[in-house]
Enzyme design. Structure first.
Site, PDB file in Angstrom:
ATOM      1  N   ARG A  34       0.979  -1.487  -0.543  1.00 33.93           N
ATOM      2  CA  ARG A  34      -0.189  -0.019  -0.077  1.00 33.93           C
ATOM      3  C   ARG A  34       0.700   1.033  -0.075  1.00 33.93           C
ATOM      4  NH1 ARG A  34      -4.991  -1.072   1.009  1.00 33.93           N
ATOM      5  NH2 ARG A  34      -5.835  -3.602   1.670  1.00 33.93           N
TER       6      ARG A  34
ATOM      7  N   TYR B  61       0.942   4.168  -2.396  1.00 33.58           N
ATOM      8  CA  TYR B  61       0.370   6.475  -2.922  1.00 33.58           C
ATOM      9  C   TYR B  61       1.693   6.708  -2.700  1.00 33.58           C
ATOM     10  CZ  TYR B  61      -3.125   3.296   0.624  1.00 33.58           C
ATOM     11  OH  TYR B  61      -3.765   2.032   1.479  1.00 33.58           O
TER      12      TYR B  61
ATOM     13  N   TYR C  94     -12.441   9.961  -2.377  1.00 29.40           N
ATOM     14  CA  TYR C  94     -13.543   9.969  -2.534  1.00 29.40           C
ATOM     15  C   TYR C  94     -13.567  10.207  -0.916  1.00 29.40           C
ATOM     16  CZ  TYR C  94     -12.487   5.640   0.039  1.00 29.40           C
ATOM     17  OH  TYR C  94     -11.915   4.318   0.866  1.00 29.40           O
TER      18      TYR C  94
HETATM   19  C1  LIG Z   1      -8.160   4.513   3.064  1.00 25.78           C
HETATM   20  S1  LIG Z   1     -10.062   4.911   4.292  1.00 25.78           S
HETATM   21  C2  LIG Z   1     -10.824   6.565   3.241  1.00 25.78           C
HETATM   22  C3  LIG Z   1     -11.190   7.685   3.890  1.00 25.78           C
HETATM   23  C4  LIG Z   1     -11.826   8.292   3.361  1.00 25.78           C
HETATM   24  N1  LIG Z   1     -11.136   9.383   2.577  1.00 25.78           N
HETATM   25  C5  LIG Z   1     -12.827   9.397   4.068  1.00 25.78           C
HETATM   26  O1  LIG Z   1     -12.846  10.716   3.740  1.00 25.78           O
HETATM   27  O2  LIG Z   1     -14.023   8.884   4.498  1.00 25.78           O
HETATM   28  C6  LIG Z   1     -11.074   4.289   4.248  1.00 25.78           C
HETATM   29  C7  LIG Z   1     -11.567   4.024   4.961  1.00 25.78           C
HETATM   30  O3  LIG Z   1     -12.504   5.185   5.290  1.00 25.78           O
HETATM   31  C8  LIG Z   1     -13.693   4.547   6.258  1.00 25.78           C
HETATM   32  N2  LIG Z   1     -14.551   4.496   5.144  1.00 25.78           N
HETATM   33  C9  LIG Z   1     -14.675   4.560   3.516  1.00 25.78           C
HETATM   34  N3  LIG Z   1     -15.796   4.115   2.893  1.00 25.78           N
HETATM   35  C10 LIG Z   1     -16.860   4.196   4.074  1.00 25.78           C
HETATM   36  C11 LIG Z   1     -18.020   4.223   3.951  1.00 25.78           C
HETATM   37  N4  LIG Z   1     -19.046   4.590   2.339  1.00 25.78           N
HETATM   38  N5  LIG Z   1     -19.176   3.790   4.654  1.00 25.78           N
HETATM   39  C12 LIG Z   1     -18.345   3.799   6.191  1.00 25.78           C
HETATM   40  N6  LIG Z   1     -16.614   4.212   6.119  1.00 25.78           N
HETATM   41  C13 LIG Z   1     -16.355   4.268   5.393  1.00 25.78           C
HETATM   42  C14 LIG Z   1     -13.504   3.277   6.007  1.00 25.78           C
HETATM   43  O4  LIG Z   1     -12.682   3.047   7.740  1.00 25.78           O
HETATM   44  C15 LIG Z   1     -12.197   2.788   5.291  1.00 25.78           C
HETATM   45  O5  LIG Z   1     -12.023   1.573   5.999  1.00 25.78           O
END
Ligand SMILES: C[S@@+](CC[C@H](N)C(=O)[O-])C[C@H]1O[C@@H](n2cnc3c(N)ncnc32)[C@H](O)[C@@H]1O
Length: 264
Positions: free
Chosen positions: A72, A76, A98
């Site tokens: 990972r 990045y 996102y």
């Molecule tokens: C790499 S991070 C990205 C977070 C993203 N940038 C944000 O602002 O939510 C990925 C983590 O974000 C959270 N996440 C991402 N999508 C999600 C969703 N649809 N619902 C809940 N948690 C989410 C989860 O904990 C996941 O493991």
């Protein structure tokens, strides 16, 4: 090498697309997306990708940098390399991630830091994160009892201290301890057991917790799986889930502070 502080032709604005197709993108982010000469994006669903291509035909995905088994950290760094190279070639670049582009995203912070060091203008606009959606969907007000947010692996590895009488959010539980990319993976049961054992020091076995996944489409409901803490190891925890652990009962208040209310 550019001198610190000097301004060059290229520039970067990092924006977030939120979690719900198009609907979560702020107006200022949309403007940057439209006006950029080059857009790079990393989103989780094809509908958002298609929408970004309509907003700006010069949109290109960063997803091709993902590969099964790849570290990972390397992915990045390569994302940041690509963004930095486009800015250095003199283009006005917008990078869209996102959620909130600075929340649990390494490539965005890395690219901004590197570009600023090289004298290019680089900034980030806020977006709607998974945490923001969770507050709305689960009715959590972080101002009531405080809220702590940790990356799940880091929470265990660094033996993070926290207050169980405040809200606790654990991110990336679905990729607990995974330094490499594995498509379609779920959290390994022994690792969930380890996390549960740690949490059991502070919460009873029957403590209610929520596996939460925000909705990606306007007409859809979020996924809200309510379970007892001791059932966590048996769950299928996917990478997109966030674990919400509600607070334990509050401690007796500090009376000297309570008196401030009477004093006004
Ligand atoms: C790499 S991070 C990205 C977070 C993203 N940038 C944000 O602002 O939510 C990925 C983590 O974000 C959270 N996440 C991402 N999508 C999600 C969703 N649809 N619902 C809940 N948690 C989410 C989860 O904990 C996941 O493991």
């Amino acid at each position: 090498m550019a001198q610190q502080g000097s301004r060059k032709a290229g520039s970067l604005v990092v924006v977030g697309t939120g979690l719900k197709v198009a609907a979560h993108t702020t107006l200022e982010a949309l403007q940057e997306l439209r006006e950029a000469e080059q857009v790079f994006y990393l989103v989780t669903d094809p509908a958002t990708a298609a929408w970004l291509h309509r907003v700006n035909p010069a949109a290109a995905t960063l997803e091709d940098l993902y590969a099964e088994g790849k570290f990972r950290g390397l992915i990045y760094r390569q994302m940041a390399d690509r963004i930095v190279a486009a800015v250095r070639s003199g283009r006005r670049v917008c990078a869209a991630f996102y959620g909130h582009p600075g929340v649990f995203v390494n490539a965005s912070h890395l690219a901004i830091r590197r570009l600023r060091r090289q004298g290019y203008p680089a900034r980030m606009l806020p977006g709607i994160s998974a945490e923001d959606c969770l507050f709305a969907d689960l009715g959590v007000n972080p101002g009531d009892r405080g809220c702590q947010s940790f990356e799940a692996t880091n929470f265990l590895k660094a033996r993070r201290r926290f207050d169980p009488t405040s809200e606790l959010l654990l991110w990336q539980v679905g990729v607990l301890g995974e330094s490499r990319l594995h498509a379609g993976g779920i959290a390994k049961r022994p690792r969930l057991e380890r996390l549960t054992t740690r949490l059991r020091r502070y919460y009873p076995a029957s403590h209610p917790v929520v596996l939460y996944e925000a909705a990606s489409f306007p007409a859809c409901d979020p996924l809200v799986r309510r379970i007892r803490l001791d059932r966590l190891p048996a769950q299928k925890v996917v990478p997109m889930m966030t674990l919400y652990i509600p607070p334990m009962p509050q401690r007796a208040p500090d009376r000297s502070v309570l008196r401030w209310y009477e004093e006004g």
